[in-house]
Design an enzyme around this catalytic site. Structure first.
Site, PDB file in Angstrom:
ATOM      1  N   GLY A   1      -2.646  29.201   8.205  1.00 55.96           N
ATOM      2  CA  GLY A   1      -3.338  30.199   9.028  1.00 55.96           C
ATOM      3  C   GLY A   1      -3.202  29.922  10.510  1.00 55.96           C
ATOM      4  O   GLY A   1      -2.316  29.174  10.928  1.00 55.96           O
ATOM      5  N   ALA A   2      -4.100  30.562  11.318  1.00 59.09           N
ATOM      6  CA  ALA A   2      -3.993  30.535  12.785  1.00 59.09           C
ATOM      7  C   ALA A   2      -2.558  30.912  13.160  1.00 59.09           C
ATOM      8  O   ALA A   2      -1.862  30.184  13.877  1.00 59.09           O
ATOM      9  CB  ALA A   2      -4.384  29.172  13.359  1.00 59.09           C
TER      10      ALA A   2
ATOM     11  N   HIS B   1       0.945  32.213  14.432  1.00 57.18           N
ATOM     12  CA  HIS B   1       1.570  32.448  15.733  1.00 57.18           C
ATOM     13  C   HIS B   1       2.979  32.986  15.496  1.00 57.18           C
ATOM     14  O   HIS B   1       3.395  33.179  14.343  1.00 57.18           O
ATOM     15  CB  HIS B   1       1.576  31.162  16.573  1.00 57.18           C
ATOM     16  CG  HIS B   1       2.126  29.969  15.844  1.00 57.18           C
ATOM     17  ND1 HIS B   1       3.449  29.851  15.495  1.00 57.18           N
ATOM     18  CD2 HIS B   1       1.521  28.844  15.372  1.00 57.18           C
ATOM     19  CE1 HIS B   1       3.654  28.712  14.875  1.00 57.18           C
ATOM     20  NE2 HIS B   1       2.492  28.081  14.760  1.00 57.18           N
TER      21      HIS B   1
ATOM     22  N   HIS C   1       5.188  31.483  12.715  1.00 54.99           N
ATOM     23  CA  HIS C   1       4.940  31.972  11.350  1.00 54.99           C
ATOM     24  C   HIS C   1       5.516  33.387  11.194  1.00 54.99           C
ATOM     25  O   HIS C   1       6.105  33.716  10.165  1.00 54.99           O
ATOM     26  CB  HIS C   1       3.437  32.073  11.072  1.00 54.99           C
ATOM     27  CG  HIS C   1       2.710  30.767  11.119  1.00 54.99           C
ATOM     28  ND1 HIS C   1       1.786  30.473  12.097  1.00 54.99           N
ATOM     29  CD2 HIS C   1       2.757  29.703  10.294  1.00 54.99           C
ATOM     30  CE1 HIS C   1       1.285  29.270  11.870  1.00 54.99           C
ATOM     31  NE2 HIS C   1       1.862  28.774  10.792  1.00 54.99           N
TER      32      HIS C   1
ATOM     33  N   GLN D   1      -3.909  16.950   2.997  1.00 54.68           N
ATOM     34  CA  GLN D   1      -2.821  16.503   3.877  1.00 54.68           C
ATOM     35  C   GLN D   1      -3.349  16.018   5.227  1.00 54.68           C
ATOM     36  O   GLN D   1      -2.573  15.679   6.116  1.00 54.68           O
ATOM     37  CB  GLN D   1      -1.748  17.579   4.040  1.00 54.68           C
ATOM     38  CG  GLN D   1      -2.128  18.798   4.858  1.00 54.68           C
ATOM     39  CD  GLN D   1      -1.036  19.857   4.834  1.00 54.68           C
ATOM     40  OE1 GLN D   1      -0.785  20.496   3.812  1.00 54.68           O
ATOM     41  NE2 GLN D   1      -0.359  20.054   5.962  1.00 54.68           N
TER      42      GLN D   1
ATOM     43  N   GLY E   1       9.454  26.249   8.772  1.00 52.76           N
ATOM     44  CA  GLY E   1       9.992  26.138  10.133  1.00 52.76           C
ATOM     45  C   GLY E   1      10.609  24.769  10.379  1.00 52.76           C
ATOM     46  O   GLY E   1      10.104  23.753   9.882  1.00 52.76           O
TER      47      GLY E   1
ATOM     48  N   LYS F   1      10.423  23.161  12.967  1.00 53.48           N
ATOM     49  CA  LYS F   1       9.552  22.315  13.804  1.00 53.48           C
ATOM     50  C   LYS F   1       9.007  21.152  12.992  1.00 53.48           C
ATOM     51  O   LYS F   1       8.874  20.042  13.476  1.00 53.48           O
ATOM     52  CB  LYS F   1       8.416  23.135  14.396  1.00 53.48           C
ATOM     53  CG  LYS F   1       7.865  22.505  15.647  1.00 53.48           C
ATOM     54  CD  LYS F   1       6.426  22.804  15.844  1.00 53.48           C
ATOM     55  CE  LYS F   1       5.628  21.838  15.047  1.00 53.48           C
ATOM     56  NZ  LYS F   1       4.226  21.978  15.046  1.00 53.48           N
TER      57      LYS F   1
ATOM     58  N   GLN G   1       8.905  17.615   7.036  1.00 52.89           N
ATOM     59  CA  GLN G   1       8.323  18.383   5.919  1.00 52.89           C
ATOM     60  C   GLN G   1       9.426  19.120   5.149  1.00 52.89           C
ATOM     61  O   GLN G   1       9.417  19.153   3.915  1.00 52.89           O
ATOM     62  CB  GLN G   1       7.297  19.375   6.480  1.00 52.89           C
ATOM     63  CG  GLN G   1       6.774  20.382   5.484  1.00 52.89           C
ATOM     64  CD  GLN G   1       5.580  21.133   6.005  1.00 52.89           C
ATOM     65  OE1 GLN G   1       4.473  20.616   5.984  1.00 52.89           O
ATOM     66  NE2 GLN G   1       5.764  22.362   6.479  1.00 52.89           N
TER      67      GLN G   1
HETATM   68  O1  PAF Z   1       3.422  23.582   7.420  1.00 48.68           O
HETATM   69  C1  PAF Z   1       2.298  23.877   7.018  1.00 48.68           C
HETATM   70  O2  PAF Z   1       1.609  24.762   7.562  1.00 48.68           O
HETATM   71  C2  PAF Z   1       1.711  23.146   5.831  1.00 48.68           C
HETATM   72  O3  PAF Z   1       2.089  21.802   5.834  1.00 48.68           O
HETATM   73  C3  PAF Z   1       2.030  23.815   4.482  1.00 48.68           C
HETATM   74  C4  PAF Z   1       3.515  23.816   4.207  1.00 48.68           C
HETATM   75  C5  PAF Z   1       1.486  25.231   4.472  1.00 48.68           C
HETATM   76  C6  PAF Z   1       1.356  23.036   3.346  1.00 48.68           C
HETATM   77  O4  PAF Z   1      -0.029  22.984   3.514  1.00 48.68           O
END
Ligand code: PAF
Length: 289
Positions: free
Chosen positions: A31-32, A34, A37, A61, A147, A149, A153
């Site tokens: 969420g939030a 920008h 996303h 996390q 992304g 960025k 991940q």
């Molecule tokens: O990148 C993120 O916003 C988070 O790490 C994700 C992939 C949604 C998992 O919670």
């Protein structure tokens, strides 16, 4: 836009979509939202019949002293943005449904999860891998969008998908930046005016480091330059890392320069604490040109 909160309803909807021979594209978020996303969502809409976006601030996390409770939340604004983009489905589950009291199963992508950010955020990538695996099982996407960025991940998730045979394509999209180069991030909202100005240094340092790498400067010298330049900024409270990394193994590149380096690319990346925000950014240096 359909808003689905229940896991069972999302699974049933996904099954129905697939039975109709349609593809599902998925953008998982916290969420939030920008422009970063929104660029993932636009790409997802171009490449799939149905676009599902999830909003779930994933508690597992975040470390105990991290920003889970104050992480920016803006459901109303997010729904407006998603509706304007004509997203088909927003999946917005509750923490108690994703992690019921007797929850026991976690996924760890070994080695990769302990490198770079993982060295400073123990358990972070275990939390990411676990929630992404769960979301994949609920949303059943053909393609999922992330992304660049969050470079580490993307590497961790690709490895999980490969190792656990998830039938989903991982699509990594370019980092979206503010006009002055700062990578877009929900955490930029934590910065005051002075910190926001200082934050532009991160991308400037990465770009200069890229030039140094391409001109054949030694990796040691590039790393020194990155660390010295970032530490000269008084508003940067801590440099967690500012260095060069192998694009798949995520190991720090300790010695040498591009004339002896054998891979097609390398990663320049930094993680710093600026004010109350932990900011990360990276550049993938293409060495094939
Ligand atoms: O990148 C993120 O916003 C988070 O790490 C994700 C992939 C949604 C998992 O919670």
């Amino acid at each position: 836009m359909e808003i689905i909160r229940s896991i069972r309803a999302m699974q049933e909807t996904a099954r129905n979509i697939k039975e109709r021979g349609l593809t599902i594209g998925f953008v998982p978020t916290m969420g939030a939202l920008h422009q970063g996303h929104l660029s993932l969502i636009k790409r997802c809409k171009e490449e799939n019949h149905v676009t599902v976006v999830s909003i779930f601030v994933n508690p597992i996390q975040f470390g105990p002293s991290e920003d889970y409770t104050r992480y920016p939340r803006d459901m109303e604004g997010d729904i407006e943005k998603l509706s304007a983009l004509e997203v088909d489905i927003l999946f917005f589950p509750e923490v108690k449904d994703i992690y019921p009291d007797d929850y026991k199963t976690y996924i760890t992508v070994e080695d990769l999860s302990g490198k770079m950010c993982g060295a400073f955020r123990p358990g972070h990538f275990r939390g990411v891998a676990t929630v992404v695996a769960k979301l994949f099982n609920i949303v059943k996407p053909d393609r999922a969008y992330f992304g660049q960025k969050d470079y580490q991940q993307t590497v961790v998730i690709r490895k999980m998908v490969e190792d656990l045979n998830f039938d989903v394509d991982i699509v990594v999209c370019p980092t979206i930046r503010e006009r002055d180069g700062l990578a877009m991030s929900s955490r930029n909202l934590y910065l005051n005016e002075d910190e926001r100005r200082a934050a532009t240094l991160i991308y400037q340092v990465l770009k200069r480091a890229e030039e140094m790498v391409l001109s054949g400067e030694s990796f040691d010298k590039v790393r020194d330059f990155m660390n010295k330049t970032l530490s000269a900024e008084p508003l940067i409270r801590e440099i967690q890392y500012a260095s060069l990394f192998h694009p798949e193994r995520l190991e720090e590149l300790s010695t040498g320069n591009i004339s002896v380096y054998k891979e097609d690319s390398l990663i320049l990346a930094a993680a710093v604490i600026l004010g109350n925000a932990r900011l990360i950014d990276n550049i993938v240096v293409d060495l094939t040109k």
